[in-house]
Structure formats: C-alpha cells, structure tokens
Motif scaffolding. Structure first.
Motif, PDB file in Angstrom:
ATOM      1  N   PHE A  26      21.749  31.772  40.102  1.00 54.26           N
ATOM      2  CA  PHE A  26      21.963  33.221  40.072  1.00 54.26           C
ATOM      3  C   PHE A  26      20.984  33.938  39.151  1.00 54.26           C
ATOM      4  N   ILE A  27      20.405  33.217  38.206  1.00 59.67           N
ATOM      5  CA  ILE A  27      19.456  33.825  37.275  1.00 59.67           C
ATOM      6  C   ILE A  27      18.315  34.497  38.028  1.00 59.67           C
ATOM      7  N   SER A  28      17.883  33.886  39.126  1.00 63.18           N
ATOM      8  CA  SER A  28      16.730  34.418  39.861  1.00 63.18           C
ATOM      9  C   SER A  28      17.120  35.163  41.140  1.00 63.18           C
ATOM     10  N   LYS A  29      18.442  35.382  41.356  1.00 63.66           N
ATOM     11  CA  LYS A  29      18.875  35.977  42.612  1.00 63.66           C
ATOM     12  C   LYS A  29      19.401  37.404  42.443  1.00 63.66           C
ATOM     13  N   LYS A  30      19.149  38.217  43.477  1.00 59.47           N
ATOM     14  CA  LYS A  30      19.632  39.588  43.507  1.00 59.47           C
ATOM     15  C   LYS A  30      21.088  39.611  43.965  1.00 59.47           C
ATOM     16  N   HIS A  31      21.692  40.801  43.857  1.00 62.96           N
ATOM     17  CA  HIS A  31      23.089  40.974  44.255  1.00 62.96           C
ATOM     18  C   HIS A  31      23.310  40.560  45.710  1.00 62.96           C
ATOM     19  N   SER A  32      22.440  40.970  46.621  1.00 61.34           N
ATOM     20  CA  SER A  32      22.599  40.658  48.036  1.00 61.34           C
ATOM     21  C   SER A  32      22.560  39.154  48.292  1.00 61.34           C
ATOM     22  N   GLN A  33      21.765  38.433  47.476  1.00 62.09           N
ATOM     23  CA  GLN A  33      21.693  36.983  47.617  1.00 62.09           C
ATOM     24  C   GLN A  33      22.909  36.309  46.988  1.00 62.09           C
ATOM     25  N   ARG A  34      23.321  36.806  45.844  1.00 66.70           N
ATOM     26  CA  ARG A  34      24.461  36.217  45.146  1.00 66.70           C
ATOM     27  C   ARG A  34      25.738  36.273  45.973  1.00 66.70           C
ATOM     28  N   LYS A  35      25.973  37.402  46.623  1.00 67.59           N
ATOM     29  CA  LYS A  35      27.232  37.560  47.354  1.00 67.59           C
ATOM     30  C   LYS A  35      27.261  36.747  48.647  1.00 67.59           C
ATOM     31  N   SER A  36      26.137  36.095  48.999  1.00 70.98           N
ATOM     32  CA  SER A  36      26.128  35.251  50.193  1.00 70.98           C
ATOM     33  C   SER A  36      26.719  33.871  49.918  1.00 70.98           C
ATOM     34  N   PHE A  37      26.908  33.513  48.635  1.00 74.30           N
ATOM     35  CA  PHE A  37      27.404  32.183  48.285  1.00 74.30           C
ATOM     36  C   PHE A  37      28.929  32.152  48.283  1.00 74.30           C
ATOM     37  N   LEU A  38      29.462  31.079  48.805  1.00 75.58           N
ATOM     38  CA  LEU A  38      30.903  30.862  48.803  1.00 75.58           C
ATOM     39  C   LEU A  38      31.283  30.150  47.509  1.00 75.58           C
ATOM     40  N   THR A  39      32.030  30.824  46.651  1.00 72.86           N
ATOM     41  CA  THR A  39      32.454  30.208  45.399  1.00 72.86           C
ATOM     42  C   THR A  39      33.713  29.378  45.639  1.00 72.86           C
ATOM     43  N   ASP A  40      33.975  28.462  44.725  1.00 74.97           N
ATOM     44  CA  ASP A  40      35.155  27.615  44.839  1.00 74.97           C
ATOM     45  C   ASP A  40      36.429  28.463  44.809  1.00 74.97           C
ATOM     46  N   LYS A  41      36.411  29.529  44.014  1.00 71.48           N
ATOM     47  CA  LYS A  41      37.570  30.412  43.903  1.00 71.48           C
ATOM     48  C   LYS A  41      37.865  31.097  45.229  1.00 71.48           C
ATOM     49  N   GLU A  42      36.830  31.636  45.877  1.00 74.13           N
ATOM     50  CA  GLU A  42      37.021  32.328  47.148  1.00 74.13           C
ATOM     51  C   GLU A  42      37.454  31.349  48.237  1.00 74.13           C
ATOM     52  N   LYS A  43      36.880  30.148  48.224  1.00 73.77           N
ATOM     53  CA  LYS A  43      37.257  29.126  49.199  1.00 73.77           C
ATOM     54  C   LYS A  43      38.732  28.778  49.057  1.00 73.77           C
ATOM     55  N   ASP A  44      39.212  28.630  47.819  1.00 69.97           N
ATOM     56  CA  ASP A  44      40.620  28.306  47.581  1.00 69.97           C
ATOM     57  C   ASP A  44      41.547  29.429  48.041  1.00 69.97           C
ATOM     58  N   ILE A  45      41.159  30.679  47.766  1.00 71.13           N
ATOM     59  CA  ILE A  45      41.987  31.824  48.167  1.00 71.13           C
ATOM     60  C   ILE A  45      42.137  31.877  49.682  1.00 71.13           C
ATOM     61  N   LEU A  46      41.021  31.717  50.408  1.00 71.43           N
ATOM     62  CA  LEU A  46      41.072  31.746  51.861  1.00 71.43           C
ATOM     63  C   LEU A  46      41.879  30.568  52.411  1.00 71.43           C
ATOM     64  N   SER A  47      41.761  29.410  51.774  1.00 69.54           N
ATOM     65  CA  SER A  47      42.494  28.229  52.221  1.00 69.54           C
ATOM     66  C   SER A  47      43.989  28.397  51.982  1.00 69.54           C
ATOM     67  N   ILE A  48      44.351  28.920  50.807  1.00 67.20           N
ATOM     68  CA  ILE A  48      45.763  29.133  50.491  1.00 67.20           C
ATOM     69  C   ILE A  48      46.376  30.149  51.458  1.00 67.20           C
ATOM     70  N   ASN A  49      45.641  31.213  51.752  1.00 70.02           N
ATOM     71  CA  ASN A  49      46.155  32.239  52.662  1.00 70.02           C
ATOM     72  C   ASN A  49      46.406  31.674  54.059  1.00 70.02           C
ATOM     73  N   ASN A  50      45.601  30.701  54.465  1.00 70.28           N
ATOM     74  CA  ASN A  50      45.737  30.135  55.805  1.00 70.28           C
ATOM     75  C   ASN A  50      46.689  28.943  55.873  1.00 70.28           C
ATOM     76  N   THR A  51      46.819  28.215  54.756  1.00 66.57           N
ATOM     77  CA  THR A  51      47.609  26.991  54.759  1.00 66.57           C
ATOM     78  C   THR A  51      48.866  27.092  53.915  1.00 66.57           C
ATOM     79  N   GLY A  52      48.733  27.676  52.727  1.00 64.15           N
ATOM     80  CA  GLY A  52      49.852  27.725  51.793  1.00 64.15           C
ATOM     81  C   GLY A  52      49.729  26.621  50.763  1.00 64.15           C
TER      82      GLY A  52
END
Length: 362
Positions: free
Chosen positions: A89-115
């Motif tokens: 992220f040190i060398s990446k712009k906002h548009s590039q940073r938001k393209s990455f799937l973080t572990d937190k976001e992956k867990d939230i989407l998984s919990i919402n779909n699975t429980g």
C-alpha cells in the motif's frame, strides 16, 4: 472546568484546525481497536514497522507517516498493518488499494452468506469437517479428548504407523506434531497426549505420504494447494488459488509458520508468481531447495478441480470455502476447509475484491 474550556477553544478554531484535531483523536482511539485474534491495532503497527525496518532504513518522519497511513488504511479499507505491507500500500493509490480483498471484508461477506454458527460447526471443528467429507481424506482420522479410550487409540494405531497431530480448533499450523510409533511406543504416546487434554482436544490423522513432484520443494513439510471456491447460482468457481511450501526442517507450510506461497493460474494449474512469505520476502527459487516457482505445473490440476467441486456440492449452505489439498502417490487428498486468506494477492500484487464480491452476491 478544563473540558469546558477545551470545548470553547475548539468551537472558535478555524475549520482546518478542527479537522486536524478530530483526525488526531480518531487516530489515537483507533490504536486501541482490536484486530480479531491478533491484538490491538497499535501492536500490529509496531510488528509491521519492525518487519519494514528489517528491510530498509526509516527516518523519523517517514516512520510516522507510514504508521499514520497504516491506521488510516485499517479504518478505510479494513486492511491490517501486515496486509498494508504485503499489498504494498505504500506505493499504491486509493483506487488501487480498494481493489484488494482484505481478510476482514472476506470474513464479513462469508459470515453474511453462511453464518458464524455454521462456520464454527462445519469448518472450524476439524473432526466434524472430516465426518462430513471423510471420503476425500483417504486416511484414518480420529478425535482425541477426555472421553477417548486406550482401546480406541490402539485400534487407530493398528492401521496408521505414523500420524500427524494438531489441536482441534488451532490455525496457522500452531501446535502441530508428527509422530512415528511402534506397538510398544503407541501406549506411551497415548499417555503423553492424555496429560495434555485438560481443556484441550486433538485431531489425529494418518500421516500423508507426499508425491515427489511436490516434495521437491521441501521434504520436511507436506506442501499443499489452497483452493478457494465459490458455489453460487451460476455454478462452481475457483478464485485466487495458491501453492504453499514449508521451509527446511519445518513440518508445516502455513504462512504464519514461515511457509512460502505462490499464485496458481486458475484454469491450467501453472504457478504464475514468484514465492513470497508473510515477512514480505520474495523468492524466484525456493531458498532451501532452489526449486523454481514460476511455470511449475501442479500435477493433475483438472482432477483436483473436479474433486473440489464434488466436495463443495456436499457442503450445503457454504457459498465460499478455502480448501487445502495435498498430492500423494495415489492422487489428491483433502486436509481441511476454512475461510483462509487470499494470499495469492500478495504474490501477484493484484486485488480480488471486486470479483469476490460479485461471486458472493450472485
């Protein structure tokens, strides 16, 4: 009285100063936020900065700037300080940073779909997972807890001369042990494990014999393929698979245990990136065996995809599962399934958030 005076002073400040003070207050509070299972944000920032200092020299100003940006990225993108480093992220712009799937976001989407309850029951409990999909393990597996008898353990030992033992709900290879035993030492092993059962339980598996094609990277560990799959209304999808290999002398290949990972082409099963580890090191060749990563063909790739699709079809209610498979002289065998990290993003430097969201929401 002091708070009242402070509020009055704050009320008459120009807007730019108000924003600066507000941002600083948010920053200080954020340092105490917990990162699930990994301590506070402040502790994680310190650890990440130490990793960075091991690679380059930081001035006082640059260190402060990076620390601040790590906290900002955690608040805005949900990225941990370690992800901040590994995603570069040190060398990446906002548009590039938001393209990455973080572990937190992956867990939230998984919990919402699975429980969370279903995740803990089916995936986090390794023995229950084995019971659901035992046909894909192709080896003996048992649970050892305070109710396990010597006769049950002895019966297991008759069929498996070597075993791999790990705490039932552990992750990242923590507490893993490998044993060889004879009829005489089997009882000694049972007694020693029984002494560790206070509040604990173990899963015991017959030891996997690794095919020489993958053991060429590292002989001491079972080197595996992490295969994240999504099963939605449009069918079966593979997203961000990667190969994992351990280091010399290590029995695990987990990233948290010092393992090295490299991205795999989803369709053809060819390794498409150099190896890298969770300290941010990159390797053209395995540092111990000197085996090259890029262009290595994972054997029987299409057979592996077929096995994973059949296994996923049996896990009703789980839209997303990250499988772990090992390759043996008799083909692919299943090790476990979970909500594992998308480490392929570290290896390729390309984000998978948009595609993951689309598949999960379909």
């Amino acid at each position: 009285m002091i708070r009242l005076i402070s509020n009055r002073i704050f009320s008459i400040l120009p807007p730019p100063f108000k924003k600066l003070i507000a941002a600083r207050l948010v920053y200080k509070k954020a340092l105490n936020f917990p990162i699930w299972g990994e301590g506070s944000v402040a502790e994680n920032v310190d650890n990440a900065i130490n990793l960075l200092k091991a690679k380059c020299t930081l001035t006082k100003n640059s260190e402060y700037s990076i620390r601040t940006d790590m906290v900002y990225s955690y608040l805005v993108y949900g990225s941990t300080p370690l992800e901040y480093l590994l995603f570069d992220f040190i060398s990446k712009k906002h548009s590039q940073r938001k393209s990455f799937l973080t572990d937190k976001e992956k867990d939230i989407l998984s919990i919402n779909n699975t429980g969370m309850d279903k995740f803990k029951t089916d995936l986090q409990d390794k023995y229950h997972f084995y019971q659901l999909l035992s046909e894909y393990f192709k080896r003996g597996v048992m649970k050892l807890d305070k109710n396990t008898t010597w006769n049950q353990f002895e019966e297991f030992c008759k069929h498996e001369q070597k075993c791999f033992i790990k705490p039932l709900n552990a992750s990242y290879g923590a507490g893993a042990m490998k044993y060889s035993y004879s009829v005489e030492t089997c009882r000694e092993l049972f007694d020693n494990l029984s002494l560790q059962l206070e509040g604990n339980s173990f899963i015991i598996e017959g030891l996997i014999e690794q095919n020489s094609k993958l053991s060429a990277f590292n002989e001491s560990s079972v080197n595996t393929v992490r295969l994240p799959t999504i099963l939605n209304k449009d069918g079966f999808h593979v997203i961000g698979p990667f190969f994992r290999t351990g280091r010399k002398g290590s029995i695990v290949d987990n990233g948290g245990g010092g393992g090295i990972f490299s991205a795999i082409d989803e369709k053809e099963g060819v390794i498409i990136s150099n190896g890298c580890d969770e300290k941010g090191n990159h390797y053209e060749n395995h540092p111990d065996s000197q085996k090259k990563f890029v262009d290595f063909q994972i054997p029987e790739w299409h057979e592996l995809l077929q096995i994973a699709e059949k296994a996923h079809s049996k896990m009703k209610g789980h839209k997303y599962i990250a499988w772990e498979f090992a390759y043996t002289p008799n083909g692919w065998v299943l090790i476990e399934g979970n909500w594992g990290q998308f480490l392929s993003q570290f290896a390729t430097g390309k984000g998978l958030r948009k595609r993951f969201e689309k598949l999960m929401n379909n």
